[in-house]
Every structure is written in C-alpha cells, then in structure tokens.
Design a protein around this motif. Structure first.
Motif, PDB file in Angstrom:
ATOM      1  N   GLY A 102     -95.527  37.051  15.033  1.00  0.00           N
ATOM      2  CA  GLY A 102     -94.514  35.948  14.178  1.00  0.00           C
ATOM      3  C   GLY A 102     -94.622  34.838  13.004  1.00  0.00           C
ATOM      4  O   GLY A 102     -96.078  34.544  12.871  1.00  0.00           O
ATOM      5  N   PHE A 103     -93.664  34.543  11.634  1.00  0.00           N
ATOM      6  CA  PHE A 103     -94.559  33.952  11.108  1.00  0.00           C
ATOM      7  C   PHE A 103     -93.561  32.656  11.547  1.00  0.00           C
ATOM      8  O   PHE A 103     -94.177  31.486  11.566  1.00  0.00           O
ATOM      9  N   ARG A 104     -92.177  32.412  12.637  1.00  0.00           N
ATOM     10  CA  ARG A 104     -91.916  31.549  12.751  1.00  0.00           C
ATOM     11  C   ARG A 104     -92.712  31.067  13.965  1.00  0.00           C
ATOM     12  O   ARG A 104     -93.133  32.001  14.672  1.00  0.00           O
ATOM     13  N   PRO A 105     -92.578  29.469  15.161  1.00  0.00           N
ATOM     14  CA  PRO A 105     -93.294  29.770  15.787  1.00  0.00           C
ATOM     15  C   PRO A 105     -92.926  30.482  17.098  1.00  0.00           C
ATOM     16  O   PRO A 105     -91.697  30.174  17.484  1.00  0.00           O
ATOM     17  N   GLY A 106     -93.770  31.382  18.181  1.00  0.00           N
ATOM     18  CA  GLY A 106     -93.757  32.011  18.733  1.00  0.00           C
ATOM     19  C   GLY A 106     -92.374  33.008  18.728  1.00  0.00           C
ATOM     20  O   GLY A 106     -92.340  33.997  19.660  1.00  0.00           O
ATOM     21  N   SER A 107     -92.109  33.451  17.977  1.00  0.00           N
ATOM     22  CA  SER A 107     -91.578  34.562  17.303  1.00  0.00           C
ATOM     23  C   SER A 107     -92.191  35.784  16.961  1.00  0.00           C
ATOM     24  O   SER A 107     -93.935  35.722  16.843  1.00  0.00           O
ATOM     25  N   PHE A 108     -91.877  37.190  17.215  1.00  0.00           N
ATOM     26  CA  PHE A 108     -92.406  38.844  16.918  1.00  0.00           C
ATOM     27  C   PHE A 108     -92.049  39.162  15.878  1.00  0.00           C
ATOM     28  O   PHE A 108     -90.244  40.218  16.775  1.00  0.00           O
ATOM     29  N   PRO A 109     -92.002  39.767  14.970  1.00  0.00           N
ATOM     30  CA  PRO A 109     -90.726  40.646  14.449  1.00  0.00           C
ATOM     31  C   PRO A 109     -90.811  41.792  15.105  1.00  0.00           C
ATOM     32  O   PRO A 109     -92.674  42.292  14.863  1.00  0.00           O
ATOM     33  N   MET A 110     -90.070  42.656  14.445  1.00  0.00           N
ATOM     34  CA  MET A 110     -90.308  44.189  14.892  1.00  0.00           C
ATOM     35  C   MET A 110     -89.815  45.249  13.761  1.00  0.00           C
ATOM     36  O   MET A 110     -88.850  44.526  12.630  1.00  0.00           O
ATOM     37  N   TYR A 111     -90.474  45.462  13.500  1.00  0.00           N
ATOM     38  CA  TYR A 111     -90.302  46.880  11.783  1.00  0.00           C
ATOM     39  C   TYR A 111     -90.276  47.843  13.089  1.00  0.00           C
ATOM     40  O   TYR A 111     -90.632  48.791  13.722  1.00  0.00           O
ATOM     41  N   GLN A 155     -86.931  51.405   5.902  1.00  0.00           N
ATOM     42  CA  GLN A 155     -88.131  50.333   7.053  1.00  0.00           C
ATOM     43  C   GLN A 155     -87.929  49.091   6.850  1.00  0.00           C
ATOM     44  O   GLN A 155     -86.995  48.920   6.243  1.00  0.00           O
ATOM     45  N   ILE A 156     -86.744  48.834   8.455  1.00  0.00           N
ATOM     46  CA  ILE A 156     -85.645  47.692   8.751  1.00  0.00           C
ATOM     47  C   ILE A 156     -86.676  46.759   9.832  1.00  0.00           C
ATOM     48  O   ILE A 156     -87.813  47.355  10.154  1.00  0.00           O
ATOM     49  N   SER A 157     -86.796  45.597   9.506  1.00  0.00           N
ATOM     50  CA  SER A 157     -87.585  44.509   9.889  1.00  0.00           C
ATOM     51  C   SER A 157     -86.239  43.758  10.498  1.00  0.00           C
ATOM     52  O   SER A 157     -85.115  43.158  10.050  1.00  0.00           O
ATOM     53  N   THR A 158     -86.920  43.502  11.858  1.00  0.00           N
ATOM     54  CA  THR A 158     -85.817  42.284  12.886  1.00  0.00           C
ATOM     55  C   THR A 158     -86.803  41.581  14.015  1.00  0.00           C
ATOM     56  O   THR A 158     -87.947  41.306  12.843  1.00  0.00           O
ATOM     57  N   GLU A 159     -86.659  40.071  14.461  1.00  0.00           N
ATOM     58  CA  GLU A 159     -87.118  39.726  15.566  1.00  0.00           C
ATOM     59  C   GLU A 159     -86.396  39.991  16.501  1.00  0.00           C
ATOM     60  O   GLU A 159     -85.756  39.801  17.946  1.00  0.00           O
ATOM     61  N   ILE A 160     -87.573  39.623  17.939  1.00  0.00           N
ATOM     62  CA  ILE A 160     -87.600  40.108  19.125  1.00  0.00           C
ATOM     63  C   ILE A 160     -87.846  38.771  19.359  1.00  0.00           C
ATOM     64  O   ILE A 160     -88.336  37.884  19.223  1.00  0.00           O
ATOM     65  N   PRO A 161     -86.481  37.731  20.412  1.00  0.00           N
ATOM     66  CA  PRO A 161     -86.721  36.497  20.891  1.00  0.00           C
ATOM     67  C   PRO A 161     -88.124  36.733  22.410  1.00  0.00           C
ATOM     68  O   PRO A 161     -87.348  37.090  23.026  1.00  0.00           O
ATOM     69  N   THR A 162     -88.668  36.211  21.766  1.00  0.00           N
ATOM     70  CA  THR A 162     -90.027  36.379  23.225  1.00  0.00           C
ATOM     71  C   THR A 162     -89.286  35.715  24.376  1.00  0.00           C
ATOM     72  O   THR A 162     -89.853  35.915  25.705  1.00  0.00           O
TER      73      THR A 162
END
Length: 445
Positions: free
Chosen positions: A318-327, A405-412
């Motif tokens: 992820g770009f943001r701390p501790g985040s994981f973008p999902m495509y 293709q769409i992206s979102t983020e998974i809150p770890t």
C-alpha cells in the motif's frame, strides 16, 4: 487496570525509537477551537456575519458560498486571525512536546488550524491543508501554494477599520486570478514536501519501536484512524495509544499492543508523562485470542467465495501506512456480487472499460456510480462508499476492452469478514431494483 495501563504506556513512550502523533477535531476542541459549536465565541469571532448569513458554526463559515468576495474574506480573516495569528501555545501542546521530547517524530493531522507548527512542531503533515495556505482559483496545480499569514492580518485590520476594498482580496502573483483557501475540494493541493517527509518517516520507522499516539479521533473518523491502526497491525514492534473521551475503538488484532484512554487529553497526558494513575478510564492492553487455523479445504472454499466479490483480484503493497490496495477485474461473466465489508471503501477506476457500481445504503437509498474517465458520460475517477453500504460492480463493455479494472483498499486491521445481504429483504427495501439485485446476488458456492 488503570494503574498498570499508566505504567505500561509510560514504558512504551520511554522505549520508543520514534513517535507518530495522529490528531483530529478532539485535540482542537481541547485547545478551545470547536468548528461545530454555536456559542458566544462564534459571535465574538464572526460578529455581524453570523446573523447576516445565518452561520451556525465556524465550519459552515469556512465553506459558505458568500454572495460577494469581501464578506468571504472578512469571514476567513476573522476566524484565522483569532485562532491562528493570535494562537498561544496551550498546556496540552506543551505536554505533547514533553512526551515527544528528543525523539524522532511526525504529526499526521486532519486539523486545518496549523496549531502544531505554530507551537514549534514542524514535522507535520496536514492531510487536509491549513487555513494559512491558498491556491490560484484558475491554475491551482500550476501556480503552487501561497502563504497567507501576513495578508490575513492585513485584511483583518482593514475589516475592523472599515476600509477593506476589492483591491485587498488576495490574488495570484502569476496570473492575477483570485486566491482560494487550500482546503478540501476539487482543487485542493497536497503539500508535496510534507507528504514526502511523512512517507520517509514511516519508511524509516515502521520496523523499529514506533509508538502511534492518537489524539481526539473518534471511531467514525476513518481518514487517519483506519490506516494508522493498519500500520500498528503491520508490525509487532509498534504500539498504539488512543485518547478519545467516551468513544474508543481498538481492533482485536492489535489489542495486545494498545491502550485506550476514555479521558480528557489533559488527564491522559498527566498519566503518560508520569506513569501514574490520575483516575483516567482505560482499556488494554489485552491478550489477543488466537484464531482457529483453516484447513486446506476451507482455504480453497474461502478463495472461491472471495472471487465472487473480488473477481481476478490481486493485492499489492500500500501507499498509505499499513494499507494493501486490491485490484480486481470485472467482465460480463465475472461481476463483483453484492457485498459489504467492515469499513467504508474508496473505489477507483484503473483501466479498461468504465464500470458501474451499484450501491444500496443502510438508510434505504440506492444510487449508482460510473467509474471511468469520460466526464461527458457522468463518469468519475473514484468515490467513497460509506460503511454498511452493499455494493456490486459490473463492466459496461462500452469501449471494447472487455473488462474493467477497479482498485480499492483492504483494511489489514479488520477481521476481513465479507457480509452479504439477504436477497429477499433487500428486494423488499428496493423493489425498483429487483432485476439488479437478482442478477448480482451471490450464487450458491
């Protein structure tokens, strides 16, 4: 376990290699700045403008669409002069500086009052800007960010003297267009230097003994809270102390490294500085309960189910701390079926055809969003779905690409649980969208 919590929190601070301070409205309110209050101070600050425009609070005054530029800048100058140019460092800010001491630190805040830097804490990333900054109304990206401190003081003085004119309105020194406050909106410009400093701080400290100290951020304010908790979840070396009177939220996955203070910031700071209890109500740290391990068959079934909601997905750093973008990629045969997750989500267009996102809210509202780049078709590049919103995504297949293709983020830091609606109940609530619901309901696994 108030006494133990105070002692443990002090130990975490003393042993930390670096401190990340995160802050929102609760800290500003402690300092005497309440953007939402309708009280005597509102009239003291804004004067005749309160009745003239029926302004209920400072936040409204900053975003109000004034009929003339003079009154707009009168409002800005009165607010910023009172809370900014006349700012005096409070006891809370002095205690915070004592907590940080000589450690490496960064402040990550959504507050726009600029108080941290005014108090001498210069390693500050103001994610929503600050009211001492302005941008060109015509060329915000090209002409950069302007500093307004002295100009605001000049406007305020002329306003009080009754000599303010159109010529005093701040203008871009490159094109002459009027300036606008650099606050959240279509033209908002992130301070790239501060962003780079913040990213460097995280990269240098995320694997060290880092302490995240959260000040006045409620559970519903996820802009900073969610990614900072994700950062804590990403490393066993990171500790988390949150102070928010009356409302605490600590995810199960980080409870063993977290302490929550449901107390005033002043009382909590006394405990953090001394390691002694002064009666603050606390939570944690608590032992994390181990989760049962999935069998290979259960993992395979879980993966099959995930593909219904996130077709052809992949996860990246992820770009943001501790985040994981999902495509994820949706096509005619593989739409993203109706579901929601624990937190709200930002959805962004990446490539391919445009996509249609169907949204069903907890308040009984249905709306759809076209994610894409063609504004003539009403498409947007991204949007945010509030927590609890059921979403489903389809490919429009209108550009001949065959997929979106769409992206979102998974809150770890969440459990990762995906919730699906009861289709019969959803149809009862949204009878006009029966076809959409039935088409995008989750099929039997």
């Amino acid at each position: 376990m108030t006494k133990e919590a105070a002692s443990t929190a002090k130990e975490w601070i003393d042993n930390a290699d670096a401190i990340l301070v995160t802050a929102s409205n609760g800290f500003s309110i402690s300092e005497g700045l309440n953007l939402f209050a309708n009280d005597k101070k509102l009239r003291e600050v804004l004067g005749d403008l309160v009745d003239k425009y029926h302004l209920p609070n400072i936040l409204t005054a900053l975003s109000f669409d004034y009929p003339n530029a003079l009154d707009k800048w009168r409002a800005y100058a009165r607010i910023i002069e009172y809370y900014g140019n006349n700012y005096e460092k409070t006891n809370y800010m002095q205690d915070l500086k004592k907590i940080i001491a000589d450690k490496s630190y960064y402040i990550w805040t959504s507050n726009i009052d600029h108080h941290f830097e005014l108090a001498g804490l210069n390693n500050t990333f103001e994610i929503e800007g600050n009211w001492f900054e302005a941008i060109c109304s015509k060329n915000p990206k090209k002409h950069g960010i302007f500093r307004l401190g002295e100009k605001i003081h000049e406007i305020y003085q002329k306003d009080q003297a009754g000599t303010l004119t159109e010529d005093d309105i701040p203008k871009c020194d490159q094109c002459g267009a009027p300036l606008s406050l650099n606050l959240p909106g279509d033209n908002f410009q992130i301070n790239q230097q501060k962003l780079a400093g913040f990213q460097s701080f995280i990269e240098n400290n995320e694997n060290k003994k880092l302490l995240v100290l959260e000040l006045g951020i409620g559970p519903q304010n996820q802009m900073i809270k969610a990614p900072s908790m994700q950062l804590v979840a990403s490393s066993p070396n990171i500790h988390y102390i949150t102070i928010n009177k009356g409302q605490l939220f600590i995810p199960d996955s980080i409870k063993d490294r977290s302490i929550g203070y449901s107390a005033s910031i002043g009382t909590a700071f006394k405990e953090l500085l001394t390691g002694k209890s002064f009666g603050a109500q606390t939570q944690g740290p608590e032992k994390v309960k181990s989760k049962p391990q999935l069998t290979p068959a259960q993992i395979k079934k879980q993966e099959k189910m995930m593909r219904l909601f996130y077709p052809n997905y992949m996860v990246d750093q992820g770009f943001r701390p501790g985040s994981f973008p999902m495509y994820l990629m949706v096509d005619d045969k593989h739409p993203s079926h109706l579901h929601t997750v624990q937190y709200g989500q930002s959805w962004m267009y990446s490539m391919g055809d445009a996509a249609v996102v169907h949204c069903f809210t907890q308040e009984g509202q249905y709306y759809k969003v076209r994610l894409g780049l063609d504004k003539s078709k009403g498409e947007v590049h991204g949007f945010y779905a509030d927590p609890g919103t059921f979403v489903a995504i389809e490919d429009t297949d209108d550009a001949g690409v065959g997929f979106s293709q769409i992206s979102t983020e998974i809150p770890t830091n969440s459990s990762g649980a995906i919730m699906v609606p009861r289709i019969d109940k959803l149809i009862q609530l949204f009878p006009d969208q029966r076809d959409i619901i039935q088409r995008l309901a989750t099929p039997e696994p």
